[in-house]
Design a protein around this motif. Structure first.
Motif, short mmCIF file in Angstrom:
data_model
loop_
_atom_site.label_atom_id
_atom_site.label_comp_id
_atom_site.label_asym_id
_atom_site.label_seq_id
_atom_site.Cartn_x
_atom_site.Cartn_y
_atom_site.Cartn_z
N GLY A 74 0.80 -1.17 0.00
CA GLY A 74 0.00 0.00 0.00
C GLY A 74 0.86 1.26 0.00
N PRO A 75 0.23 2.38 0.02
CA PRO A 75 0.95 3.65 0.06
C PRO A 75 1.79 3.75 1.33
N ASN A 76 2.95 4.37 1.21
CA ASN A 76 3.87 4.46 2.34
C ASN A 76 4.35 5.89 2.57
N ASN A 77 3.49 6.87 2.27
CA ASN A 77 3.90 8.25 2.55
C ASN A 77 4.11 8.41 4.06
N PHE A 78 5.08 9.21 4.44
CA PHE A 78 5.47 9.46 5.83
C PHE A 78 5.97 8.21 6.55
N GLY A 79 6.29 7.15 5.81
CA GLY A 79 6.78 5.94 6.45
C GLY A 79 5.74 5.20 7.24
N ARG A 80 4.49 5.36 6.88
CA ARG A 80 3.40 4.78 7.68
C ARG A 80 3.40 3.26 7.71
N LEU A 81 4.19 2.60 6.86
CA LEU A 81 4.28 1.14 6.91
C LEU A 81 5.36 0.64 7.86
N GLY A 82 6.25 1.54 8.32
CA GLY A 82 7.24 1.17 9.32
C GLY A 82 8.47 0.45 8.82
N HIS A 83 8.80 0.60 7.54
CA HIS A 83 9.94 -0.11 6.96
C HIS A 83 11.20 0.73 6.82
N GLY A 84 11.19 1.97 7.30
CA GLY A 84 12.39 2.80 7.25
C GLY A 84 12.54 3.62 5.99
N ASP A 85 11.53 3.61 5.14
CA ASP A 85 11.58 4.37 3.89
C ASP A 85 10.17 4.84 3.54
N THR A 86 10.02 5.43 2.37
CA THR A 86 8.69 5.87 1.92
C THR A 86 8.29 5.17 0.62
N GLN A 87 8.88 4.02 0.36
CA GLN A 87 8.57 3.25 -0.85
C GLN A 87 7.26 2.50 -0.66
N PRO A 111 2.24 -7.45 1.62
CA PRO A 111 2.60 -7.27 3.02
C PRO A 111 4.06 -7.62 3.27
N ASN A 112 4.72 -6.89 4.14
CA ASN A 112 6.11 -7.13 4.50
C ASN A 112 6.24 -7.12 6.01
N ALA A 170 12.12 -3.90 12.04
CA ALA A 170 12.49 -3.17 13.26
C ALA A 170 11.83 -3.77 14.50
N LEU A 171 10.77 -4.57 14.31
CA LEU A 171 10.10 -5.21 15.44
C LEU A 171 10.48 -6.69 15.57
N ALA A 172 11.46 -7.15 14.78
CA ALA A 172 11.92 -8.54 14.88
C ALA A 172 12.44 -8.79 16.30
N GLY A 173 12.10 -9.93 16.85
CA GLY A 173 12.50 -10.26 18.20
C GLY A 173 11.53 -9.78 19.26
N GLN A 174 10.56 -8.97 18.88
CA GLN A 174 9.52 -8.49 19.80
C GLN A 174 8.29 -9.38 19.64
N ARG A 175 7.63 -9.70 20.72
CA ARG A 175 6.36 -10.42 20.63
C ARG A 175 5.25 -9.38 20.61
#
Length: 112
Positions: A1-14, A19-20, A24-29
């Motif tokens: 989906g759209p990723n303006n402002f980094g709203r998908l949480g992947h460190g970029d705006t692509q 789904p990906n 950054a939340l790897a290792g967190q439950r």
């Protein structure tokens, strides 16, 4: 989906077409996720609360970091509640307290 402002949480705006995993939340439950129009939030089993995406306009930070930047591209822990688990996620849109339970879909377990 759209990723303006980094709203998908992947460190970029692509934008993403599939789904990906949020690395950054790897290792967190993660036990609860809220995905809003321009930002997202995640609550972990140990009570840590993360947010990412658009910070809001007019100098306010709706993500809880108090930063004067436009976007948080990666999930960042909200230090306000370090060591504490919030009693409630706050009032719902109709003003009722949610008692810490998210009523949307998703349990944090991708297999459910």
């Amino acid at each position: 989906g759209p990723n303006n402002f980094g709203r998908l949480g992947h460190g970029d705006t692509q934008d993403r077409s599939l789904p990906n995993k949020i690395e950054a939340l790897a290792g967190q439950r993660v036990v609860s996720v809220v995905a809003r129009h321009c930002h997202g939030f995640a609550l972990t089993a140990d009570g840590a609360f993360f947010s990412w995406g658009h910070h809001g306009g007019g100098g306010e930070s709706i993500l809880g970091h108090g930063e004067g930047v436009e976007a948080q591209l990666l999930p960042k822990k909200i230090d306000l509640w370090v060591g504490e688990r919030p009693d409630s996620t706050g009032p719902s849109e109709d003003g009722d307290e949610s008692n810490g339970e998210y009523s949307g879909s998703g349990s944090g377990d991708p297999s459910s």
